[in-house]
Design a protein around this motif. Structure first.
Motif, PDB file in Angstrom:
ATOM      1  N   ILE A 152       0.856  -1.185   0.000  1.00 57.25           N
ATOM      2  CA  ILE A 152       0.000   0.000   0.000  1.00 57.25           C
ATOM      3  C   ILE A 152       0.891   1.233   0.000  1.00 57.25           C
ATOM      4  O   ILE A 152       1.648   1.456   0.944  1.00 57.25           O
ATOM      5  N   VAL A 153       0.810   2.022  -1.062  1.00 56.25           N
ATOM      6  CA  VAL A 153       1.625   3.228  -1.189  1.00 56.25           C
ATOM      7  C   VAL A 153       0.815   4.413  -0.653  1.00 56.25           C
ATOM      8  O   VAL A 153      -0.142   4.873  -1.283  1.00 56.25           O
ATOM      9  N   ILE A 154       1.192   4.900   0.526  1.00 55.51           N
ATOM     10  CA  ILE A 154       0.470   5.983   1.191  1.00 55.51           C
ATOM     11  C   ILE A 154       1.060   7.328   0.790  1.00 55.51           C
ATOM     12  O   ILE A 154       2.210   7.631   1.097  1.00 55.51           O
ATOM     13  N   THR A 155       0.273   8.140   0.097  1.00 56.28           N
ATOM     14  CA  THR A 155       0.644   9.513  -0.254  1.00 56.28           C
ATOM     15  C   THR A 155      -0.512  10.429   0.134  1.00 56.28           C
ATOM     16  O   THR A 155      -1.579   9.956   0.561  1.00 56.28           O
ATOM     17  N   GLU A 156      -0.320  11.721  -0.042  1.00 50.93           N
ATOM     18  CA  GLU A 156      -1.416  12.656   0.225  1.00 50.93           C
ATOM     19  C   GLU A 156      -2.587  12.383  -0.708  1.00 50.93           C
ATOM     20  O   GLU A 156      -3.757  12.494  -0.310  1.00 50.93           O
ATOM     21  N   ASN A 157      -2.289  12.027  -1.941  1.00 49.52           N
ATOM     22  CA  ASN A 157      -3.350  11.703  -2.897  1.00 49.52           C
ATOM     23  C   ASN A 157      -4.105  10.453  -2.468  1.00 49.52           C
ATOM     24  O   ASN A 157      -5.325  10.356  -2.639  1.00 49.52           O
ATOM     25  N   ASP A 188       5.884  11.327   1.360  1.00 42.68           N
ATOM     26  CA  ASP A 188       5.490  12.713   1.671  1.00 42.68           C
ATOM     27  C   ASP A 188       5.537  13.034   3.166  1.00 42.68           C
ATOM     28  O   ASP A 188       4.902  13.985   3.623  1.00 42.68           O
ATOM     29  N   GLY A 189       6.269  12.237   3.941  1.00 36.75           N
ATOM     30  CA  GLY A 189       6.408  12.516   5.372  1.00 36.75           C
ATOM     31  C   GLY A 189       5.099  12.453   6.135  1.00 36.75           C
ATOM     32  O   GLY A 189       4.919  13.178   7.128  1.00 36.75           O
ATOM     33  N   ILE A 190       4.197  11.602   5.728  1.00 37.77           N
ATOM     34  CA  ILE A 190       2.881  11.501   6.367  1.00 37.77           C
ATOM     35  C   ILE A 190       3.018  10.866   7.751  1.00 37.77           C
ATOM     36  O   ILE A 190       3.674   9.849   7.916  1.00 37.77           O
ATOM     37  N   SER A 191       2.381  11.476   8.741  1.00 38.93           N
ATOM     38  CA  SER A 191       2.446  10.968  10.112  1.00 38.93           C
ATOM     39  C   SER A 191       1.440   9.839  10.308  1.00 38.93           C
ATOM     40  O   SER A 191       0.481   9.680   9.542  1.00 38.93           O
ATOM     41  N   TRP A 227       9.472   5.965   2.077  1.00 45.63           N
ATOM     42  CA  TRP A 227      10.037   6.313   0.776  1.00 45.63           C
ATOM     43  C   TRP A 227      11.075   7.419   0.982  1.00 45.63           C
ATOM     44  O   TRP A 227      10.779   8.444   1.571  1.00 45.63           O
ATOM     45  N   PRO A 228      12.313   7.223   0.490  1.00 41.92           N
ATOM     46  CA  PRO A 228      13.388   8.204   0.730  1.00 41.92           C
ATOM     47  C   PRO A 228      13.084   9.553   0.076  1.00 41.92           C
ATOM     48  O   PRO A 228      12.457   9.629  -0.983  1.00 41.92           O
ATOM     49  N   GLU A 229      13.553  10.593   0.726  1.00 45.41           N
ATOM     50  CA  GLU A 229      13.387  11.936   0.175  1.00 45.41           C
ATOM     51  C   GLU A 229      14.501  12.284  -0.806  1.00 45.41           C
ATOM     52  O   GLU A 229      14.361  13.216  -1.601  1.00 45.41           O
ATOM     53  N   THR A 230      15.600  11.548  -0.758  1.00 47.85           N
ATOM     54  CA  THR A 230      16.718  11.796  -1.662  1.00 47.85           C
ATOM     55  C   THR A 230      17.083  10.517  -2.410  1.00 47.85           C
ATOM     56  O   THR A 230      16.825   9.409  -1.942  1.00 47.85           O
ATOM     57  N   GLU A 231      17.700  10.678  -3.577  1.00 46.57           N
ATOM     58  CA  GLU A 231      18.081   9.539  -4.412  1.00 46.57           C
ATOM     59  C   GLU A 231      19.188   8.710  -3.757  1.00 46.57           C
ATOM     60  O   GLU A 231      19.323   7.512  -4.042  1.00 46.57           O
ATOM     61  N   GLU A 232      19.967   9.315  -2.876  1.00 47.24           N
ATOM     62  CA  GLU A 232      21.087   8.614  -2.254  1.00 47.24           C
ATOM     63  C   GLU A 232      20.624   7.423  -1.412  1.00 47.24           C
ATOM     64  O   GLU A 232      21.360   6.448  -1.233  1.00 47.24           O
TER      65      GLU A 232
END
Length: 239
Positions: free
Chosen positions: A157-162, A195-198, A218-223
């Protein structure tokens, strides 16, 4: 008749059906009030009670079906599957897919899943099911959803704001959770948070079982993407 009783010339010789009293005496205030009370105590009380029971039953059934809609759908779909001779997968080696991905029906999330998540997991050797890939247009989405999660070893389950703003995916989460606990597969749910969802903003059905799901951010940076793919691969390999 009561208001126009003075225009009837034969009231003294006329009797009310069921009452041993003449119509003339019947319209006296005391007699008429007694009749009204008896009438309300039988006919009106009976009908009002029936109507009240029907209204309360309808309200309670509507509230129950609204609250437990997904559970009812799940039971109905499962019974239909058994009726059609479809047996749920119980052996982990028989699963058609390694994972089924649930995500928001939004262009941004679709591109994220189809061009990044799906392709990378396929490259790593996993068989992944997507609604846009495996759902057949025109058929019941709920039925196909149950079939896909039934044929998948894990549900991602991919949790995003959408995702949180999507009503359908709230339904999908409830269906996934219901399926997992019905089949004693609580560890089959993998949640990817973006998206940093709490935790407070997550669907209540996920919060109730937060202790049992596999959680990956999900990482915020590609590294940090390489570490992310390693964690996700381990989660999919875990029985």
């Amino acid at each position: 008749m009561r208001e126009n009783r003075f225009i009837f010339g034969d009231l003294s010789s006329t009797h009310c059906n069921g009452e041993q009293v003449s119509m003339k005496d019947f319209f006296q205030e005391k007699s008429f009030k007694k009749f009204e009370k008896e009438c309300h105590a039988t006919t009106w009380l009976t009908w009002s009670s029936v109507v009240l029971v029907l209204i309360l039953t309808t309200i309670l059934l509507t509230a129950f079906m609204k609250k437990y809609r997904v559970h009812i759908d799940y039971v109905i779909l499962r019974l239909r599957s058994r009726w059609n001779g479809i047996i749920p997968v119980v052996n982990t080696k028989q699963f058609r897919f390694d994972g089924f991905v649930s995500y928001a029906e939004d262009l941004e999330d679709f591109e994220l899943v189809s061009t990044t998540l799906y392709k990378e997991l396929k490259r790593l050797g996993f068989e992944i099911s997507l609604p846009d890939e495996d759902f057949i247009p025109g058929r019941s989405k709920a039925k196909q959803l149950l079939q896909c999660i039934d044929e998948s070893r894990k549900v991602i389950i991919v949790i995003t704001e959408n995702f949180l703003a999507s009503g359908w995916n709230s339904y999908a989460v409830q269906m996934v959770v219901t399926h997992a606990f019905h089949n004693h597969r609580e560890k089959s749910i993998v949640v990817i948070i973006k998206d940093g969802i709490s935790i407070e903003k997550l669907p209540k059905d996920l919060k109730y079982i937060w202790w049992s799901v596999i959680r990956i951010t999900w990482p915020e940076t590609e590294e940090n993407m390489e570490t992310f793919w390693e964690e996700l691969s381990k989660a999919l390999d875990l029985d």
